[in-house]
Motif scaffolding. Structure first.
Motif, PDB file in Angstrom:
ATOM      1  N   ALA A  66      39.865  51.541  18.649  1.00 15.76           N
ATOM      2  CA  ALA A  66      39.269  51.506  17.378  1.00 15.76           C
ATOM      3  C   ALA A  66      37.715  51.804  17.660  1.00 15.76           C
ATOM      4  N   ILE A  69      37.286  55.492  18.656  1.00 16.20           N
ATOM      5  CA  ILE A  69      37.253  56.283  17.594  1.00 16.20           C
ATOM      6  C   ILE A  69      36.269  56.383  16.365  1.00 16.20           C
ATOM      7  N   ALA A  70      36.031  54.880  16.013  1.00 18.91           N
ATOM      8  CA  ALA A  70      34.875  54.680  15.145  1.00 18.91           C
ATOM      9  C   ALA A  70      33.464  55.409  15.642  1.00 18.91           C
ATOM     10  N   TYR A 128      40.615  60.200  21.659  1.00 22.29           N
ATOM     11  CA  TYR A 128      40.082  59.241  20.559  1.00 22.29           C
ATOM     12  C   TYR A 128      38.821  59.650  19.934  1.00 22.29           C
ATOM     13  N   GLY A 132      38.508  60.469  16.056  1.00 21.58           N
ATOM     14  CA  GLY A 132      37.405  60.194  15.347  1.00 21.58           C
ATOM     15  C   GLY A 132      36.342  61.011  14.628  1.00 21.58           C
ATOM     16  N   ALA A 150      44.089  59.483  11.186  1.00 20.73           N
ATOM     17  CA  ALA A 150      44.100  58.897  12.515  1.00 20.73           C
ATOM     18  C   ALA A 150      45.565  58.169  12.828  1.00 20.73           C
ATOM     19  N   THR A 168      44.837  49.880  14.122  1.00 21.80           N
ATOM     20  CA  THR A 168      43.574  50.398  14.720  1.00 21.80           C
ATOM     21  C   THR A 168      43.088  51.267  13.547  1.00 21.80           C
ATOM     22  N   SER A 169      43.522  51.936  12.816  1.00 23.65           N
ATOM     23  CA  SER A 169      43.119  52.771  11.654  1.00 23.65           C
ATOM     24  C   SER A 169      42.132  51.705  10.757  1.00 23.65           C
ATOM     25  N   VAL A 172      39.027  50.809  12.560  1.00 26.69           N
ATOM     26  CA  VAL A 172      37.929  51.997  12.247  1.00 26.69           C
ATOM     27  C   VAL A 172      37.537  52.081  10.949  1.00 26.69           C
ATOM     28  N   THR A 176      33.522  52.409   9.251  1.00 33.39           N
ATOM     29  CA  THR A 176      32.960  53.683   8.633  1.00 33.39           C
ATOM     30  C   THR A 176      32.582  53.256   7.277  1.00 33.39           C
TER      31      THR A 176
END
Length: 244
Positions: A66, A69-70, A128, A132, A150, A168-169, A172, A176
């Protein structure tokens, strides 16, 4: 009522809920498209946080993934917003719609294996970051991001459990939505009162939605997510036709 719908949707699919909240805020709360998008981004913060905590409590969030990806998502959203006025948006929109339909078709043939998160390596970290980046770009260009990008990428692309992908999505989306809301507040587009009412209710509903998502069999989960992608493609198509 909008908070209940958005919260259950968020928890069940690992999405922020903006996909469904934006058209509902336009239709029932009387907000225009830009104001609805900005308000939705703040409203999904509590529901995403509540959903992420619920998935985390059940061991279904990869915090390292996470975080990586973020980083890509924040960079991608900045780039996407900058490119918004420079690229031929209609062609990009229809290309993105076609991609959503193809990914939905792919998900119909995938049954996730529920297990442990992937071990982080340089290659996985680059993937990842790419996920993102695409999330951020699509968010900046089309107002669509989060789980729509994601979850399919993690499930169909990397073979990660659908539950870990959802949790995990949501983690993130928490990051965001904070950065996006800060930017939107400067433009005065956020209806804070509406966002707090909808978001507060959505946070409670998201817990129930998360447990519903945890209870869904893997096959049912992927089929429902494929349906979500098709509905998102239809929504984008209608928007593109009206704009034209």
């Amino acid at each position: 009522m909008l908070g209940v719908v958005g919260g259950v949707f968020s928890g069940t699919f690992g999405a922020g809920g903006g996909i469904i909240l934006v058209p509902l805020l336009v239709t029932f709360a009387g907000l225009d498209q830009r104001r609805a998008s900005a308000t939705s981004l703040l409203a999904i913060l509590p529901s995403s946080l509540a959903g992420a905590i619920t998935y985390l409590a059940n061991g279904e969030v990869d915090l390292v993934a996470a975080g990586v990806i973020a980083i890509g998502a924040v960079v991608g959203s900045i780039i996407g917003s900058a490119l918004l006025k420079r690229l031929p948006l209609p062609a990009l929109t229809w290309g993105f719609i076609a991609l959503l339909v193809l990914v939905a078709a792919r998900l119909l043939f995938v049954e996730p294996v529920r297990g442990e998160p992937l071990e982080l390596s340089v290659g996985i970290a680059i993937v990842y970051l790419a996920i993102g980046l695409v999330m951020g770009l699509t968010s900046g260009l089309f107002g669509i991001g989060g789980a729509v990008i994601a979850v399919p990428a993690l499930v169909a692309g990397l073979g990660i459990s659908d539950l870990i992908a959802k949790g995990t999505s949501l983690a993130v989306i928490v990051a965001t939505s904070v950065t996006g809301t800060i930017a939107n507040r400067r433009t005065g587009l956020v209806d804070v009162r509406t966002a707090l009412i909808v978001g507060g209710v959505a946070a409670v509903a998201a817990v129930g939605g998360s447990y519903l998502g945890l209870a869904l069999p893997p096959r049912v989960s992927t089929v429902l997510f494929a349906v979500l992608l098709v509905l998102t493609a239809i929504q984008l198509s209608v928007r593109a036709i009206r704009r034209r």
